[in-house]
Enzyme design. Structure first.
Site, PDB file in Angstrom:
ATOM      1  N   ILE A 102       8.076   4.303   4.891  1.00 18.71           N
ATOM      2  CA  ILE A 102       8.052   5.580   5.241  1.00 18.71           C
ATOM      3  C   ILE A 102       6.672   6.050   5.767  1.00 18.71           C
ATOM      4  CG2 ILE A 102       8.046   7.962   4.239  1.00 18.71           C
ATOM      5  CD1 ILE A 102       9.749   6.594   2.015  1.00 18.71           C
ATOM      6  N   TYR A 162       4.933   4.535 -13.553  1.00 17.95           N
ATOM      7  CA  TYR A 162       5.234   5.062 -12.147  1.00 17.95           C
ATOM      8  C   TYR A 162       6.003   6.554 -12.223  1.00 17.95           C
ATOM      9  CZ  TYR A 162       7.580   5.333  -7.551  1.00 17.95           C
ATOM     10  OH  TYR A 162       8.150   5.665  -6.293  1.00 17.95           O
ATOM     11  N   SER A 191       8.677  11.830  -5.675  1.00 19.69           N
ATOM     12  CA  SER A 191       9.827  11.170  -5.850  1.00 19.69           C
ATOM     13  C   SER A 191      11.050  11.977  -6.672  1.00 19.69           C
ATOM     14  CB  SER A 191       9.811   9.712  -6.573  1.00 19.69           C
ATOM     15  OG  SER A 191      10.800   9.281  -7.334  1.00 19.69           O
ATOM     16  N   LYS A 230       4.550  10.018 -10.354  1.00 19.41           N
ATOM     17  CA  LYS A 230       5.182  10.810  -9.638  1.00 19.41           C
ATOM     18  C   LYS A 230       5.353  12.086  -9.907  1.00 19.41           C
ATOM     19  CE  LYS A 230       4.967   8.207  -6.554  1.00 19.41           C
ATOM     20  NZ  LYS A 230       4.504   8.357  -5.085  1.00 19.41           N
TER      21      LYS A 230
HETATM   22  N1  LIG Z   1      11.485   3.855  -1.025  1.00 18.59           N
HETATM   23  C1  LIG Z   1      12.026   4.731  -1.772  1.00 18.59           C
HETATM   24  O1  LIG Z   1      13.269   4.475  -2.138  1.00 18.59           O
HETATM   25  C2  LIG Z   1      11.465   5.667  -2.520  1.00 18.59           C
HETATM   26  C3  LIG Z   1      12.001   6.694  -3.366  1.00 18.59           C
HETATM   27  C4  LIG Z   1      11.032   7.651  -3.940  1.00 18.59           C
HETATM   28  C5  LIG Z   1       9.951   7.601  -3.412  1.00 18.59           C
HETATM   29  N2  LIG Z   1       9.125   6.837  -2.615  1.00 18.59           N
HETATM   30  C6  LIG Z   1       7.998   7.201  -2.058  1.00 18.59           C
HETATM   31  O2  LIG Z   1       7.554   6.831  -1.011  1.00 18.59           O
HETATM   32  C7  LIG Z   1       6.308   6.549  -0.496  1.00 18.59           C
HETATM   33  C8  LIG Z   1       6.306   5.516   0.575  1.00 18.59           C
HETATM   34  O3  LIG Z   1       6.856   4.377  -0.047  1.00 18.59           O
HETATM   35  P1  LIG Z   1       7.696   3.096   0.689  1.00 18.59           P
HETATM   36  O4  LIG Z   1       9.177   3.154   0.363  1.00 18.59           O
HETATM   37  O5  LIG Z   1       7.510   3.484   2.143  1.00 18.59           O
HETATM   38  O6  LIG Z   1       6.902   2.034   0.235  1.00 18.59           O
HETATM   39  P2  LIG Z   1       6.230   0.799   0.976  1.00 18.59           P
HETATM   40  O7  LIG Z   1       7.067   0.341   2.202  1.00 18.59           O
HETATM   41  O8  LIG Z   1       5.975  -0.257   0.058  1.00 18.59           O
HETATM   42  O9  LIG Z   1       4.842   1.313   1.450  1.00 18.59           O
HETATM   43  C9  LIG Z   1       3.951   1.774   0.508  1.00 18.59           C
HETATM   44  C10 LIG Z   1       2.500   1.769   1.420  1.00 18.59           C
HETATM   45  O10 LIG Z   1       1.564   1.881   0.212  1.00 18.59           O
HETATM   46  C11 LIG Z   1       0.646   1.013   0.340  1.00 18.59           C
HETATM   47  N3  LIG Z   1      -0.076   0.655  -0.976  1.00 18.59           N
HETATM   48  C12 LIG Z   1       0.395   0.175  -2.194  1.00 18.59           C
HETATM   49  N4  LIG Z   1      -0.501   0.032  -2.982  1.00 18.59           N
HETATM   50  C13 LIG Z   1      -1.783   0.345  -2.364  1.00 18.59           C
HETATM   51  C14 LIG Z   1      -3.145   0.418  -2.670  1.00 18.59           C
HETATM   52  N5  LIG Z   1      -3.475   0.000  -3.981  1.00 18.59           N
HETATM   53  N6  LIG Z   1      -3.968   1.111  -1.922  1.00 18.59           N
HETATM   54  C15 LIG Z   1      -3.595   1.607  -0.738  1.00 18.59           C
HETATM   55  N7  LIG Z   1      -2.275   1.461  -0.286  1.00 18.59           N
HETATM   56  C16 LIG Z   1      -1.488   1.054  -1.131  1.00 18.59           C
HETATM   57  C17 LIG Z   1       1.263  -0.202   0.886  1.00 18.59           C
HETATM   58  O11 LIG Z   1       0.502  -1.155   1.561  1.00 18.59           O
HETATM   59  P3  LIG Z   1       0.505  -2.807   1.417  1.00 18.59           P
HETATM   60  O12 LIG Z   1       1.742  -2.826   2.496  1.00 18.59           O
HETATM   61  O13 LIG Z   1      -0.636  -3.352   1.822  1.00 18.59           O
HETATM   62  O14 LIG Z   1       1.364  -3.138   0.159  1.00 18.59           O
HETATM   63  C18 LIG Z   1       2.224   0.465   1.873  1.00 18.59           C
HETATM   64  O15 LIG Z   1       1.446   0.575   2.997  1.00 18.59           O
HETATM   65  C19 LIG Z   1       5.746   6.193  -1.879  1.00 18.59           C
HETATM   66  O16 LIG Z   1       4.845   7.497  -2.525  1.00 18.59           O
HETATM   67  C20 LIG Z   1       6.909   5.925  -2.788  1.00 18.59           C
HETATM   68  O17 LIG Z   1       6.474   6.331  -4.192  1.00 18.59           O
HETATM   69  C21 LIG Z   1       9.661   5.964  -1.945  1.00 18.59           C
END
Ligand SMILES: NC(=O)c1ccc[n+]([C@@H]2O[C@H](COP(=O)([O-])OP(=O)(O)OC[C@H]3O[C@@H](n4cnc5c(N)ncnc54)[C@H](OP(=O)(O)O)[C@@H]3O)[C@@H](O)[C@H]2O)c1
Length: 318
Positions: A49, A196, A172, A200
């Site tokens: 995202i 988690y 979330s 959130k």
């Molecule tokens: N996907 C879903 O279904 C969903 C649902 C509800 C909420 N969300 C929220 O949407 C947001 C984006 O998630 P996403 O689904 O796009 O996940 P994602 O593809 O895993 O991306 C997460 C990002 O956060 C970075 N990250 C993780 N740990 C970190 C740390 N310790 N320090 C700095 N950066 C860190 C990751 O870096 P690396 O690549 O280096 O690990 C990656 O760039 C999050 O806040 C998540 O809680 C997602």
């Protein structure tokens, strides 16, 4: 046998209809806002995202800073965005929310090299983080809540100085399915998935409290649920889950581009300023989830703010 075929047919048809329904319900940000002259910072922007959000901002002409923890991933994301958009004003900085000193260093550098911050997107997060960080907090709570809280506070002077700046906290819908936030458990409660959920929940309460403290400024703050999105966030799931995800659930998930729409909407859609402090899904405002409303009634957003400020030793004047 005929009955069995018929059953499969109706199940398959039901699933196809459900998928079509989900696609039709997906919100799209239709704003044509141009971001030339604006600066946007997106955490966790190397993938998922966050990447799609940064790419959108770059297409609109913004100066975009990708805040990532892994230099090679950050460089690759930056290069891809520049190649796709021809916007050369895309750069990256390194920040790992597992280390609060690193967050402070990143913020110091950002403050000393930028004169404005129009859009801050607190997007980075991880699931299934285990254990305690060297700072002494549950890793999930620090990475998903306390670290982004610290970063926002350290950049706040710059944000307030920038006219009509926005802060977007990617949360979330998980808090909708939990109990009201118990402050005694926020930082020391059980680990695993529950941490988690609490982190959130914290994002939403932080949004509410920050928006109210910034009410007499031009800064607005939003939280959101992006939907269930097919991103790397699911890579930490156990193998048994992975099978279900890969072969069944993935079909019903949003793509990263679809998942980024509500973030983009909150960051730039004109006319939503009066919704500062509120929560969004699929590019529209949604009422507070019942456990969130209950927590606010109990004043938990204020308690959480005070505790976070105290733990981080911040001198906050807003
Ligand atoms: N996907 C879903 O279904 C969903 C649902 C509800 C909420 N969300 C929220 O949407 C947001 C984006 O998630 P996403 O689904 O796009 O996940 P994602 O593809 O895993 O991306 C997460 C990002 O956060 C970075 N990250 C993780 N740990 C970190 C740390 N310790 N320090 C700095 N950066 C860190 C990751 O870096 P690396 O690549 O280096 O690990 C990656 O760039 C999050 O806040 C998540 O809680 C997602």
């Amino acid at each position: 046998m005929h009955c069995l075929y018929s059953l499969f047919f109706w199940i398959a048809l039901g699933l196809v209809c459900f998928r079509i329904y989900l696609k039709l319900m997906t919100g799209w940000c239709r704003s044509q806002v141009c971001l030339v002259g604006k600066t946007a910072l997106v955490t966790g922007a190397n993938t998922g995202i966050g990447y799609e959000t940064a790419l959108d901002f770059a297409k609109r002409g913004a100066t975009v800073i990708l805040a990532c923890r892994d230099e090679s991933k950050a460089r690759k994301a930056r290069d891809n965005i520049i190649e796709e958009t021809n916007n050369k004003n895309v750069s990256y900085g390194l920040v790992d929310f597992l280390d609060l000193a690193c967050v402070r260093k990143f913020a110091d550098e950002f403050n000393s090299t930028h004169t404005r911050l129009d859009i801050l997107v607190n997007n980075a997060a991880a699931v299934r983080l285990r254990g305690v960080t060297t700072d002494g907090y549950l890793a999930a709570v620090q990475v998903n809540y306390l670290g982004p809280f610290l970063l926002t506070m350290l950049l706040l002077n710059l944000i307030v100085k920038t006219p009509s700046a926005r802060i977007v906290n990617v949360s979330s819908s998980a808090p909708n399915y939990s109990n009201p936030l118990d402050m005694d458990l926020m930082f020391d409660g059980p680990d695993r998935t529950k941490a988690y959920y609490r982190s959130k929940f914290g994002n939403i309460l932080f949004t509410i409290e920050l928006a109210s403290r910034l009410a007499n400024t031009t800064v607005t703050v939003y939280s959101l649920h992006p939907g269930v999105v097919d991103t790397d966030i699911f890579r930490r799931l156990p193998p048994s889950w992975k099978f279900v995800m890969d072969y069944i659930v993935r079909w019903f998930m949003k793509t990263s581009l679809e998942g980024a729409q509500t973030t983009i909407y909150c960051a730039l859609q004109k006319g939503i300023e009066s919704y500062s402090g509120e929560h969004f899904e699929d590019c529209h405002f949604v009422s507070r989830y019942a456990p969130v409303a209950k927590s606010v009634d109990q004043g938990t957003h204020k308690l959480l703010w005070d505790k976070s400020v105290k733990l981080l030793g911040l001198d906050v004047t807003i």
